[in-house]
Design a protein around this motif. Structure first.
Motif, PDB file in Angstrom:
ATOM      1  N   ARG A 152       0.687  -1.267  -0.065  1.00 46.12           N
ATOM      2  CA  ARG A 152      -0.015   0.040  -0.056  1.00 46.12           C
ATOM      3  C   ARG A 152       0.983   1.375   0.041  1.00 46.12           C
ATOM      4  NH1 ARG A 152      -2.863  -3.455   3.129  1.00 46.12           N
ATOM      5  NH2 ARG A 152      -1.928  -2.559   5.015  1.00 46.12           N
ATOM      6  N   THR A 153       1.996   1.186   0.736  1.00 44.94           N
ATOM      7  CA  THR A 153       3.132   2.348   0.808  1.00 44.94           C
ATOM      8  C   THR A 153       3.499   2.501  -0.836  1.00 44.94           C
ATOM      9  OG1 THR A 153       3.272   2.169   3.105  1.00 44.94           O
ATOM     10  CG2 THR A 153       5.083   3.373   2.025  1.00 44.94           C
ATOM     11  N   LEU A 154       3.922   1.591  -1.035  1.00 43.27           N
ATOM     12  CA  LEU A 154       4.630   1.638  -2.437  1.00 43.27           C
ATOM     13  C   LEU A 154       3.717   2.132  -3.678  1.00 43.27           C
ATOM     14  CD1 LEU A 154       6.886   1.124  -4.727  1.00 43.27           C
ATOM     15  CD2 LEU A 154       6.086  -1.025  -4.943  1.00 43.27           C
ATOM     16  N   LEU A 155       2.366   1.633  -3.559  1.00 43.96           N
ATOM     17  CA  LEU A 155       1.160   2.087  -4.417  1.00 43.96           C
ATOM     18  C   LEU A 155       0.820   3.493  -4.295  1.00 43.96           C
ATOM     19  CD1 LEU A 155      -0.565   0.660  -6.676  1.00 43.96           C
ATOM     20  CD2 LEU A 155      -2.210   0.391  -4.786  1.00 43.96           C
ATOM     21  N   ALA A 156       0.808   3.890  -2.988  1.00 45.37           N
ATOM     22  CA  ALA A 156       0.459   5.212  -2.776  1.00 45.37           C
ATOM     23  C   ALA A 156       1.668   6.358  -3.248  1.00 45.37           C
ATOM     24  CB  ALA A 156       0.063   5.537  -1.269  1.00 45.37           C
ATOM     25  N   ALA A 157       2.816   5.736  -3.119  1.00 46.48           N
ATOM     26  CA  ALA A 157       3.904   6.642  -3.530  1.00 46.48           C
ATOM     27  C   ALA A 157       4.348   6.608  -5.001  1.00 46.48           C
ATOM     28  CB  ALA A 157       5.226   6.227  -2.852  1.00 46.48           C
ATOM     29  N   SER A 158       3.790   5.896  -5.924  1.00 48.77           N
ATOM     30  CA  SER A 158       4.195   5.480  -7.083  1.00 48.77           C
ATOM     31  C   SER A 158       3.198   5.506  -8.191  1.00 48.77           C
ATOM     32  CB  SER A 158       5.186   4.539  -7.223  1.00 48.77           C
ATOM     33  OG  SER A 158       4.622   3.157  -6.819  1.00 48.77           O
ATOM     34  N   ASP A 159       2.189   4.909  -7.891  1.00 44.27           N
ATOM     35  CA  ASP A 159       1.075   4.853  -8.824  1.00 44.27           C
ATOM     36  C   ASP A 159       0.347   5.777  -9.226  1.00 44.27           C
ATOM     37  OD1 ASP A 159      -0.510   3.272 -10.577  1.00 44.27           O
ATOM     38  OD2 ASP A 159      -1.957   2.640  -8.946  1.00 44.27           O
ATOM     39  N   GLN A 160       1.157   6.778 -10.260  1.00 41.48           N
ATOM     40  CA  GLN A 160       0.314   8.223 -10.552  1.00 41.48           C
ATOM     41  C   GLN A 160      -0.916   8.032 -11.401  1.00 41.48           C
ATOM     42  OE1 GLN A 160       3.603  10.134 -12.113  1.00 41.48           O
ATOM     43  NE2 GLN A 160       4.666  10.161  -9.880  1.00 41.48           N
ATOM     44  N   ASP A 161      -0.742   6.782 -12.130  1.00 34.23           N
ATOM     45  CA  ASP A 161      -2.062   6.762 -13.223  1.00 34.23           C
ATOM     46  C   ASP A 161      -3.168   5.930 -12.512  1.00 34.23           C
ATOM     47  OD1 ASP A 161      -1.126   4.027 -13.113  1.00 34.23           O
ATOM     48  OD2 ASP A 161      -0.689   4.200 -15.359  1.00 34.23           O
ATOM     49  N   ARG A 162      -2.848   5.376 -11.087  1.00 32.99           N
ATOM     50  CA  ARG A 162      -3.984   4.747 -10.541  1.00 32.99           C
ATOM     51  C   ARG A 162      -4.387   3.387 -11.128  1.00 32.99           C
ATOM     52  NH1 ARG A 162      -1.891   6.370  -6.578  1.00 32.99           N
ATOM     53  NH2 ARG A 162      -2.335   8.461  -5.828  1.00 32.99           N
ATOM     54  N   ASP A 163      -3.713   2.762 -11.919  1.00 32.98           N
ATOM     55  CA  ASP A 163      -4.070   1.444 -12.554  1.00 32.98           C
ATOM     56  C   ASP A 163      -3.560   0.495 -11.442  1.00 32.98           C
ATOM     57  OD1 ASP A 163      -1.340   1.143 -12.464  1.00 32.98           O
ATOM     58  OD2 ASP A 163      -1.171   0.907 -14.630  1.00 32.98           O
ATOM     59  N   ASP A 164      -3.050   0.504 -10.464  1.00 40.17           N
ATOM     60  CA  ASP A 164      -3.013  -0.664  -9.367  1.00 40.17           C
ATOM     61  C   ASP A 164      -1.600  -1.542  -9.799  1.00 40.17           C
ATOM     62  OD1 ASP A 164      -4.850   0.234  -7.703  1.00 40.17           O
ATOM     63  OD2 ASP A 164      -6.515  -0.996  -8.238  1.00 40.17           O
ATOM     64  N   LYS A 165      -0.828  -0.950 -10.593  1.00 39.81           N
ATOM     65  CA  LYS A 165       0.369  -1.541 -11.096  1.00 39.81           C
ATOM     66  C   LYS A 165       1.483  -0.591 -10.830  1.00 39.81           C
ATOM     67  CE  LYS A 165      -1.815  -4.176 -14.881  1.00 39.81           C
ATOM     68  NZ  LYS A 165      -1.946  -4.165 -16.317  1.00 39.81           N
ATOM     69  N   VAL A 166       2.894  -1.372 -10.556  1.00 35.87           N
ATOM     70  CA  VAL A 166       4.149  -0.580 -10.513  1.00 35.87           C
ATOM     71  C   VAL A 166       5.017  -1.056 -11.353  1.00 35.87           C
ATOM     72  CG1 VAL A 166       5.534   0.473  -8.619  1.00 35.87           C
ATOM     73  CG2 VAL A 166       3.076   0.184  -8.114  1.00 35.87           C
TER      74      VAL A 166
END
Length: 177
Positions: free
Chosen positions: A62-76
């Motif tokens: 969740r921390t990684l997703l919040a910090a990096s998923d700018q297009d909100r596709d739930d992928k990093v």
């Protein structure tokens, strides 16, 4: 911008975490990694250890997703992770927070120290294969007392994620690059 060395070491961790090999980190990858790790420990769902480790790993997701998923596709992607890594030198408290969470995950018996066996188990969970860590652990054990303290681990973790020295002990936190 990440150096070739930083890219190499982060790519190794990314690859191990990308369980399905699709080039993205997803919640399913973190769940698969968590299942592999709890399986190695023999912890069934609903047990204290399983629930604690699952909480740590999914919290990291969740921390990684919040910090990096700018297009909100739930992928990093790896490139996005590297952009996050580029900013970690200015975020020592965030790095220390993940270090503390991972320390708790690796310290299986919760005695406040990571043994060589606990470290090996963590690396094998990450890589998904038996891994000899006998030559690495003594390098990580900064004070030579036979285990990693929380402080040692935080220093090593910070060096891995925010450092760029291939000769620093922290560069080995996830094994050899």
């Amino acid at each position: 911008m990440s150096s070739d060395f930083q890219r190499s070491k982060v790519a190794g961790v990314f690859s191990a975490m990308d369980v399905d090999g699709d080039g993205f980190l997803t919640e399913q990858d973190f769940r698969a990694l968590t299942d592999r790790w709890t399986g190695i420990r023999g912890w069934a769902p609903g047990t204290e250890g399983h629930d604690k480790l699952t909480g740590v790993m999914m919290g990291w997701w969740r921390t990684l997703l919040a910090a990096s998923d700018q297009d909100r596709d739930d992928k990093v992607t790896l490139d996005v992770v590297l952009r996050v890594v580029d900013g970690l030198q200015q975020q020592p408290e965030a790095v220390r927070g993940t270090a503390n969470a991972m320390f708790d995950a690796v310290d299986e018996n919760a005695d406040g120290a990571i043994s060589a066996a606990e470290y090996r188990q963590a690396i094998e969970a990450w890589t998904g294969k038996p891994t000899d860590t006998d030559d690495i652990f003594p390098v990580l054990d900064l004070n030579g007392d036979g285990h990693l303290s929380r402080e040692e681990f935080a220093e090593l973790w910070t060096e891995f994620w925010a450092g760029d020295n291939p000769n620093a002990p922290g560069s080995l936190v996830f094994g050899r690059v």
